[in-house]
Design an enzyme around this catalytic site. Structure first.
Site, PDB file in Angstrom:
ATOM      1  N   GLU A 101       0.816  -1.221   0.000  1.00 28.49           N
ATOM      2  CA  GLU A 101       0.000   0.000   0.000  1.00 28.49           C
ATOM      3  C   GLU A 101       0.846   1.264   0.000  1.00 28.49           C
ATOM      4  O   GLU A 101       0.511   2.251  -0.668  1.00 28.49           O
ATOM      5  CB  GLU A 101      -0.950   0.008   1.202  1.00 28.49           C
ATOM      6  CG  GLU A 101      -2.131  -0.958   1.084  1.00 28.49           C
ATOM      7  CD  GLU A 101      -1.794  -2.397   1.439  1.00 28.49           C
ATOM      8  OE1 GLU A 101      -0.648  -2.648   1.887  1.00 28.49           O
ATOM      9  OE2 GLU A 101      -2.663  -3.261   1.273  1.00 28.49           O
ATOM     10  N   HIS A 150     -11.281  -4.846  10.404  1.00 30.92           N
ATOM     11  CA  HIS A 150     -11.841  -4.747   9.055  1.00 30.92           C
ATOM     12  C   HIS A 150     -13.186  -4.025   8.993  1.00 30.92           C
ATOM     13  O   HIS A 150     -13.794  -3.985   7.927  1.00 30.92           O
ATOM     14  CB  HIS A 150     -12.067  -6.140   8.465  1.00 30.92           C
ATOM     15  CG  HIS A 150     -10.840  -6.799   7.903  1.00 30.92           C
ATOM     16  ND1 HIS A 150      -9.836  -7.292   8.676  1.00 30.92           N
ATOM     17  CD2 HIS A 150     -10.475  -7.070   6.628  1.00 30.92           C
ATOM     18  CE1 HIS A 150      -8.907  -7.845   7.902  1.00 30.92           C
ATOM     19  NE2 HIS A 150      -9.262  -7.713   6.660  1.00 30.92           N
TER      20      HIS A 150
HETATM   21  C1  LIG Z   1      -2.131  -4.613   4.444  1.00 34.61           C
HETATM   22  C2  LIG Z   1      -3.159  -5.482   3.815  1.00 34.61           C
HETATM   23  N1  LIG Z   1      -3.412  -5.371   2.503  1.00 34.61           N
HETATM   24  C3  LIG Z   1      -4.328  -6.172   1.915  1.00 34.61           C
HETATM   25  C4  LIG Z   1      -5.004  -7.102   2.641  1.00 34.61           C
HETATM   26  C5  LIG Z   1      -6.049  -8.000   1.992  1.00 34.61           C
HETATM   27  N2  LIG Z   1      -5.597  -9.381   2.002  1.00 34.61           N
HETATM   28  C6  LIG Z   1      -6.028 -10.269   2.916  1.00 34.61           C
HETATM   29  S1  LIG Z   1      -5.310 -11.753   2.750  1.00 34.61           S
HETATM   30  C7  LIG Z   1      -4.415 -11.239   1.434  1.00 34.61           C
HETATM   31  C8  LIG Z   1      -3.500 -12.161   0.721  1.00 34.61           C
HETATM   32  C9  LIG Z   1      -2.427 -12.612   1.587  1.00 34.61           C
HETATM   33  O1  LIG Z   1      -1.635 -13.482   0.869  1.00 34.61           O
HETATM   34  P1  LIG Z   1      -0.536 -14.309   1.603  1.00 34.61           P
HETATM   35  O2  LIG Z   1       0.174 -13.427   2.573  1.00 34.61           O
HETATM   36  O3  LIG Z   1       0.271 -14.984   0.581  1.00 34.61           O
HETATM   37  O4  LIG Z   1      -1.329 -15.362   2.478  1.00 34.61           O
HETATM   38  P2  LIG Z   1      -2.373 -16.482   1.981  1.00 34.61           P
HETATM   39  O5  LIG Z   1      -3.710 -15.844   1.960  1.00 34.61           O
HETATM   40  O6  LIG Z   1      -1.922 -16.954   0.656  1.00 34.61           O
HETATM   41  O7  LIG Z   1      -2.320 -17.542   3.018  1.00 34.61           O
HETATM   42  C10 LIG Z   1      -4.686  -9.910   1.148  1.00 34.61           C
HETATM   43  C11 LIG Z   1      -4.082  -9.146   0.062  1.00 34.61           C
HETATM   44  C12 LIG Z   1      -4.724  -7.170   4.013  1.00 34.61           C
HETATM   45  N3  LIG Z   1      -5.366  -8.050   4.818  1.00 34.61           N
HETATM   46  N4  LIG Z   1      -3.796  -6.374   4.576  1.00 34.61           N
END
Ligand SMILES: Cc1ncc(C[n+]2csc(CCOP(=O)(O)OP(=O)(O)O)c2C)c(N)n1
Lengths: 332, 326
Positions: free
Chosen positions: B56, B125
């Site tokens: 971000e 959230h």
């Molecule tokens: C700072 C932030 N940006 C965006 C999100 C939205 N978001 C929630 S889970 C996720 C993906 C996370 O991917 P990863 O860290 O690879 O974990 P996975 O879900 O694959 O286990 C995103 C972008 C968030 N929770 N926090």
């Protein structure tokens, strides 16, 4: 119970029959719990966002079963497996996910914010990367207190693209803090493949510039995860600096229950199903003569019974008291 | 002529039309354009429509840099809380640039952020955190409550030469409403009277407009005539429309889903207390969220948030009405 036989001197992280059985049971408990969670979520018994880790159980099991209760684990939004493997009571976990008073956070936190200090489960975060440095701080505190108490944090490959990740890695290295950063690289962040987010091939590639030792293992092979983490943990307990362990894995379900899933056309679910971590362990166990498929079926049945007992416990728990916001907004 | 579309589609319509009108408009964010079938990607191509990693701070900073160079980026941030990660970029970088450079540069960009997903999404959230940004000089903040306003405010946001935070409410995304055909721009700093009335003024922002209108409707059945005003943008804030309504009604109740001490309601209350005191026949009343994190558990979540019942009660107290029989 979160103490582990594998932490005993001499095991070296290699599996034996007892350790393998413990890993089998842990993986089945996670699998059975999450398979039950899905219909509970769809019927609105469970609220909010439900991120399942079906297919990734070997990472939680291989890591958390080796830790003592006083060795803290931090988790992310996909937390159920980490929590169960670290010793959080299944009934209290489910009660939390159902927003009930007997949940481990009295229903205030929910699925992305499970905390159980007694078992060293220092919680999950809903903000990607938000708690990476917490683990460094925990491990630093352990060091200042003169305890061999390393900390562990789980994160997804998506979190490696956050700024806080680089900051965390640098400070952990600079101060030589005994923290193990465990990456579950499942190739996706929400609905976006890793290739659209970075040109870095492996998350572990990011460690070397910070002079942090790292390893990448097959995260669907619980024996590999267990052995690699045993190595990292032994170093950390002996007071060395950080270690980055990357586990290559795959989530077999959506980012959350109910995600539209269109992006998954690109995903090789079938190939990964063939690498199911539970079935792989059963094959390894049969080859090594530790146990047979019958033992796995028994572990599955026991896990499903435990889940039903947890559902009964959670469903009968009352909703929390409305005085909690006033009581708990500030520590007194 | 108008057409009926959901709130989210109205926002997308504005972005699409502005991208068609002005090829300096860029659009990027996480999870965007992940399939070649993505309609924005298909229409505008990968130079203008980009997927970003979970970064971000850099996403907003890159938008600022591109804006300084003459582009008009729209950054999709999904949850408002995610932009807190990049607070410096939102509050203290691009927003200061125009002023501190004596106007040599301007930063025309839009940050889109969802808020108020009060459906068990819990403490990190579900916040209604727009109030935190309304006092940031140089930053404009839009908070639409209807599909028509969502489209019109997005159009204006993209055309504005300043950084704009555009807050979309997650529970309104699928709400349908009439949107005027053709070009539709809603000016910033102009409140809209969502319902005319003469006994009391209700001012509500974003999602709370729905709560206020529900309360006004039930009060109307009891013969109480409530005016509902939606400021639509909270920076700039149209205080005049509120003052002239209060001059007629003498009673003011403010409805806001933000925590009380970080609410738009608190700011409006101060403005009216200073500028409209002589019109008031009763104390100003604030119906906001409690100053607490939002719990995951449904009953506790509801307890903390404003609802129609709480609004009706505040109106009754302001007007000295007997409570409706249950
Ligand atoms: C700072 C932030 N940006 C965006 C999100 C939205 N978001 C929630 S889970 C996720 C993906 C996370 O991917 P990863 O860290 O690879 O974990 P996975 O879900 O694959 O286990 C995103 C972008 C968030 N929770 N926090």
């Amino acid at each position: 119970m979160a103490g582990g036989a594998a932490g005993d001197p001499g095991s070296g992280g290699g599996l034996d029959a007892a350790v393998a059985e413990r890993l089998l049971e842990t993986m089945w408990r996670i699998r059975a719990f999450e398979e039950r969670l899905e219909p509970l979520k769809r019927s609105s018994m469970v609220l909010g966002l439900t991120h399942l880790s079906i297919g990734q159980e070997a990472v939680a099991a291989g890591v958390c079963t080796q830790l003592r209760d006083d060795e803290p684990v931090y988790s992310n939004h996909r937390a159920n497996g980490h929590a169960l493997a670290k010793g959080v009571d299944m009934g209290r976990l489910l009660a939390e996910l159902m927003g009930r008073a007997e949940g481990c956070c009295r229903g205030l936190g929910g699925s992305m914010h499970v905390v159980d200090v007694a078992h060293g489960f220092l919680g999950a975060t809903g903000v990607v990367g938000g708690n990476l440095p917490f683990a460094v701080g925990s491990a630093l505190a352990g060091r200042l207190l003169g305890q061999d108490r390393p900390a562990v944090v789980f994160f997804g490959d998506g979190a490696a693209q956050t700024g806080i990740f680089a900051e965390t890695l640098n400070l952990a290295s600079l101060w030589q803090v005994p923290v193990v950063l465990v990456c579950e690289n499942n190739g996706f962040a929400e609905f976006t493949p890793r290739s659209a987010h970075t040109r870095v091939e492996r998350v572990s590639d990011l460690a070397a510039p910070f002079r942090v030792p790292a390893a990448t293992v097959d995260g669907n092979d619980v024996a590999q995860v267990h052995a690699a983490f045993a190595h990292a943990l032994a170093l950390a307990r002996a007071g060395s600096g950080p270690f980055l362990l990357e586990c290559l894995t795959h989530r077999l379900s959506g980012h959350y229950v109910g995600d539209p899933g269109g992006y998954r056309a690109a995903v090789e679910d079938e190939a990964w199903r063939a690498r199911d971590p539970i079935e792989r362990l059963v094959r390894q166990a049969a080859a090594a003569g530790w146990f047979d498929a019958e033992r796995s079926r028994a572990a599955e049945a026991a896990a499903r019974d435990e889940v039903e007992a947890a559902v009964a416990f959670a469903a009968s728990s009352p909703f929390p008291d409305l005085g909690l916001p006033a009581e708990l907004t500030y520590a007194r | 002529m108008s057409h009926v579309i959901p709130y989210i589609a109205a926002i997308q319509e504005a972005i699409r039309e502005e991208m068609e009108r002005d090829d300096r408009v860029l659009y990027f964010g996480q999870n965007m354009a992940t399939s070649p079938e993505d309609p924005f990607l298909k229409q505008f191509g990968p130079d203008r429509v980009r997927v970003t990693p979970i970064s971000e701070t850099a996403e907003i900073g890159i938008a600022t840099g591109a804006a300084v160079a003459g582009y008009r980026p729209v950054v999709e941030l999904y949850m408002a809380e995610f932009l807190l990660v990049a607070t410096d970029q939102v509050v203290n970088e691009g927003t200061r640039f125009h002023f501190m450079s004596k106007g040599q540069v301007s930063v025309p960009m839009v940050m889109v952020a969802g808020y108020g997903f009060t459906a068990g999404w819990a403490g990190q959230h579900t916040g209604s955190i727009y109030g935190m940004f309304m006092g940031v000089p140089g930053l404009k903040v839009a908070l639409p409550s209807t599909p028509a306003d969502a489209k019109g405010l997005m159009t204006t946001a993209i055309r504005d030469d300043n950084p704009v935070l555009f807050f979309q409410n997650y529970l309104l995304l699928l709400d349908e409403g009439e949107v005027p055909d053709g070009e539709h721009a809603v000016p910033f700093g102009v409140a809209d009277v969502k319902r005319a009335g003469s006994d009391l003024t209700l001012v509500a922002t974003g999602y709370a407009v729905r709560t206020a209108l529900g309360a006004a409707e039930s009060l109307a059945r009891r013969g109480v005539s409530v005016e509902v005003i939606d400021p639509r943008t909270i920076a700039p804030l149209d205080v005049d429309t509120i003052l002239s309504s209060v001059a007629r009604t003498g009673h003011l109740v403010l409805v806001d889903q933000a925590t009380r001490h970080s609410s738009v309601a608190a700011v409006i209350a101060a403005e009216v207390a200073e500028l409209g005191f002589s019109s008031l026949e009763a104390p100003i009343s604030l119906v906001t969220a409690l100053d607490s994190s939002i719990a995951y558990s449904k009953p506790v979540e509801e307890f903390v948030l404003p609802d129609e019942h709480k609004v009706v009660k505040a109106v009754e107290e302001s007007l000295g009405l007997a409570p409706a029989s249950a």
